[in-house]
Write an enzyme that holds these catalytic residues in place. Structure first.
Site, PDB file in Angstrom:
ATOM      1  N   ASP A   1      12.739  26.512 -22.196  1.00 45.80           N
ATOM      2  CA  ASP A   1      12.074  26.448 -23.394  1.00 45.80           C
ATOM      3  C   ASP A   1      13.382  25.635 -23.987  1.00 45.80           C
ATOM      4  O   ASP A   1      13.094  25.388 -25.352  1.00 45.80           O
ATOM      5  CB  ASP A   1      11.901  27.647 -24.088  1.00 45.80           C
ATOM      6  CG  ASP A   1      13.427  28.717 -23.951  1.00 45.80           C
ATOM      7  OD1 ASP A   1      14.279  28.375 -23.391  1.00 45.80           O
ATOM      8  OD2 ASP A   1      13.192  29.722 -24.560  1.00 45.80           O
ATOM      9  N   SER A   2      14.285  24.947 -23.535  1.00 49.71           N
ATOM     10  CA  SER A   2      15.296  24.036 -24.066  1.00 49.71           C
ATOM     11  C   SER A   2      14.514  22.744 -24.384  1.00 49.71           C
ATOM     12  O   SER A   2      14.995  21.809 -24.846  1.00 49.71           O
ATOM     13  CB  SER A   2      16.482  23.567 -23.139  1.00 49.71           C
ATOM     14  OG  SER A   2      15.791  23.493 -21.682  1.00 49.71           O
TER      15      SER A   2
ATOM     16  N   ASP B   1       9.906  28.843 -18.509  1.00 47.72           N
ATOM     17  CA  ASP B   1      10.257  29.871 -19.198  1.00 47.72           C
ATOM     18  C   ASP B   1       9.070  30.643 -20.370  1.00 47.72           C
ATOM     19  O   ASP B   1       8.282  29.658 -20.626  1.00 47.72           O
ATOM     20  CB  ASP B   1      11.142  29.330 -20.446  1.00 47.72           C
ATOM     21  CG  ASP B   1      12.714  29.470 -20.274  1.00 47.72           C
ATOM     22  OD1 ASP B   1      13.155  30.672 -19.465  1.00 47.72           O
ATOM     23  OD2 ASP B   1      13.499  28.774 -20.486  1.00 47.72           O
TER      24      ASP B   1
ATOM     25  N   LYS C   1      10.350  32.717 -16.448  1.00 48.68           N
ATOM     26  CA  LYS C   1      11.548  33.392 -16.510  1.00 48.68           C
ATOM     27  C   LYS C   1      11.543  33.853 -17.911  1.00 48.68           C
ATOM     28  O   LYS C   1      10.676  33.572 -18.892  1.00 48.68           O
ATOM     29  CB  LYS C   1      12.573  32.334 -16.292  1.00 48.68           C
ATOM     30  CG  LYS C   1      14.120  32.787 -16.996  1.00 48.68           C
ATOM     31  CD  LYS C   1      15.121  31.704 -16.744  1.00 48.68           C
ATOM     32  CE  LYS C   1      15.444  30.735 -17.598  1.00 48.68           C
ATOM     33  NZ  LYS C   1      15.665  30.969 -18.885  1.00 48.68           N
TER      34      LYS C   1
ATOM     35  N   GLU D   1      14.182  36.256 -20.971  1.00 49.91           N
ATOM     36  CA  GLU D   1      15.375  36.718 -21.488  1.00 49.91           C
ATOM     37  C   GLU D   1      15.339  37.933 -21.723  1.00 49.91           C
ATOM     38  O   GLU D   1      14.701  38.469 -22.419  1.00 49.91           O
ATOM     39  CB  GLU D   1      15.854  35.804 -22.715  1.00 49.91           C
ATOM     40  CG  GLU D   1      15.725  34.191 -22.352  1.00 49.91           C
ATOM     41  CD  GLU D   1      16.410  33.425 -23.670  1.00 49.91           C
ATOM     42  OE1 GLU D   1      16.603  34.104 -24.887  1.00 49.91           O
ATOM     43  OE2 GLU D   1      16.374  32.238 -23.549  1.00 49.91           O
TER      44      GLU D   1
ATOM     45  N   GLU E   1      23.938  33.182 -18.365  1.00 53.21           N
ATOM     46  CA  GLU E   1      24.454  32.146 -19.067  1.00 53.21           C
ATOM     47  C   GLU E   1      25.688  32.583 -20.120  1.00 53.21           C
ATOM     48  O   GLU E   1      25.677  33.475 -20.762  1.00 53.21           O
ATOM     49  CB  GLU E   1      23.136  31.953 -20.031  1.00 53.21           C
ATOM     50  CG  GLU E   1      23.760  30.536 -21.154  1.00 53.21           C
ATOM     51  CD  GLU E   1      22.363  29.874 -21.603  1.00 53.21           C
ATOM     52  OE1 GLU E   1      21.294  30.329 -21.209  1.00 53.21           O
ATOM     53  OE2 GLU E   1      22.736  29.045 -22.461  1.00 53.21           O
TER      54      GLU E   1
HETATM   55  O1  KIV Z   1      15.754  26.848 -21.324  1.00 52.13           O
HETATM   56  C1  KIV Z   1      16.514  26.439 -20.399  1.00 52.13           C
HETATM   57  O2  KIV Z   1      17.107  25.256 -20.534  1.00 52.13           O
HETATM   58  C2  KIV Z   1      17.558  27.471 -20.005  1.00 52.13           C
HETATM   59  C3  KIV Z   1      18.826  27.384 -19.041  1.00 52.13           C
HETATM   60  C4  KIV Z   1      19.722  26.778 -19.777  1.00 52.13           C
HETATM   61  C5  KIV Z   1      18.997  28.356 -18.201  1.00 52.13           C
HETATM   62  O3  KIV Z   1      17.208  28.607 -20.222  1.00 52.13           O
END
Ligand code: KIV
Length: 271
Positions: free
Chosen positions: A51-52, A90, A120, A122, A189
């Site tokens: 989600d980056s 994510d 994934k 969190e 992280e």
């Molecule tokens: O969203 C992302 O890129 C991440 C990584 C930094 C692990 O969760």
């Protein structure tokens, strides 16, 4: 013989074999077909559609604004470019928190509409029910502990997490809980290296670190950061392998100059 030549398609089981065999796991983000194709062809084990994307693709300050539909768009583009890596996506903010039924629905949408291989999420104890519910549908789940950017407004800063004993102990408890709940791997992280090493030794499943030192079972970076597309982002944990911002800017400047000087296109570049 190289590991890459022996393996046709990386699965969650391959990652466990890597950990058991002492082979480090290499993971990078990708958000589009062309970059995913390059990264996959270079022998990466896991591609994270993170989600980056909210930051590096859409220019938002945080990861919170990106939607499930947008994540599915990025993920399906990545999947079309990948033939070897495991593709993990994510679950974005608002698509699972506090509601395990919603979490399952969101995970099913990602798997069905993008063709990705895992999701994934969190969090620790607070997502246990969601992890277990998603697993009932046969969808593999990767955990994410330490600095969890979807909770940035709770933390207030992006500084190193779990430096104090209380938070470190909670992180260890959460990591064990995620393993017991059935996660196949956990991202750690921005936590102290000694803590990440201890968690990695304690768990049977692989850990993948970002800013968590060399004692984890694998490493992940945001591709835009390691390729130097982002010039401003310079945390201590980041190793830059290219300076793509300057490279691309230089090429574009040259292109502009060539057009203005009537040098492009030349006789060989026309019909
Ligand atoms: O969203 C992302 O890129 C991440 C990584 C930094 C692990 O969760």
């Amino acid at each position: 013989m190289s590991v890459h030549k022996e393996i046709k398609r990386i699965t969650t089981h391959t990652l466990q074999e890597f950990k058991d065999g002492g082979i480090k796991i290499a993971m990078l983000t990708a958000y589009d077909f062309s970059m995913a194709r390059i990264i996959d062809s270079a022998g990466i084990d896991v591609i994270l559609v993170g989600d980056s994307a909210s930051n590096v693709m859409a220019g938002h300050e945080t990861t919170l604004p990106i939607t499930l539909d947008q994540m599915i768009y990025h993920a399906s583009s990545v999947v079309r470019g990948v033939s070897r890596a495991l593709v993990v996506v994510d679950l974005p903010f608002g698509s699972y928190q506090g509601n395990s039924r919603l979490a399952l629905e969101s995970a099913i949408r990602i798997m069905k509409e993008s063709g990705a291989h895992a999701v994934k999420m969190e969090g620790g104890a607070e997502i246990k029910e969601s992890v277990e519910r998603i697993l009932t549908a046969g969808i593999p789940v990767m955990g994410h502990l330490g600095l969890t950017p979807q909770s940035i407004y709770k933390f207030g800063t992006y500084t190193v997490r779990a430096k104090e004993e209380e938070e470190a102990n909670k992180l260890i408890r959460d990591a064990k809980l995620l393993e017991q709940s059935g996660c196949f791997a956990i991202v750690l992280e921005k936590i102290p290296a000694h803590l990440a090493t201890a968690v990695s030794e304690e768990l049977h499943i692989p850990t993948i670190g970002i800013g968590a030192g060399g004692g984890t079972d694998g490493q992940v970076l945001v591709a835009h950061d390691m390729l130097g597309i982002n010039k401003e982002f310079k945390p201590r944990f980041l190793r830059r392998y290219l300076n793509l911002f300057d490279e691309v800017q230089g090429a574009v400047k040259q292109y502009v100059e060539d057009i203005k000087a009537r040098d492009f296109p030349n006789k060989e570049e026309q019909y």
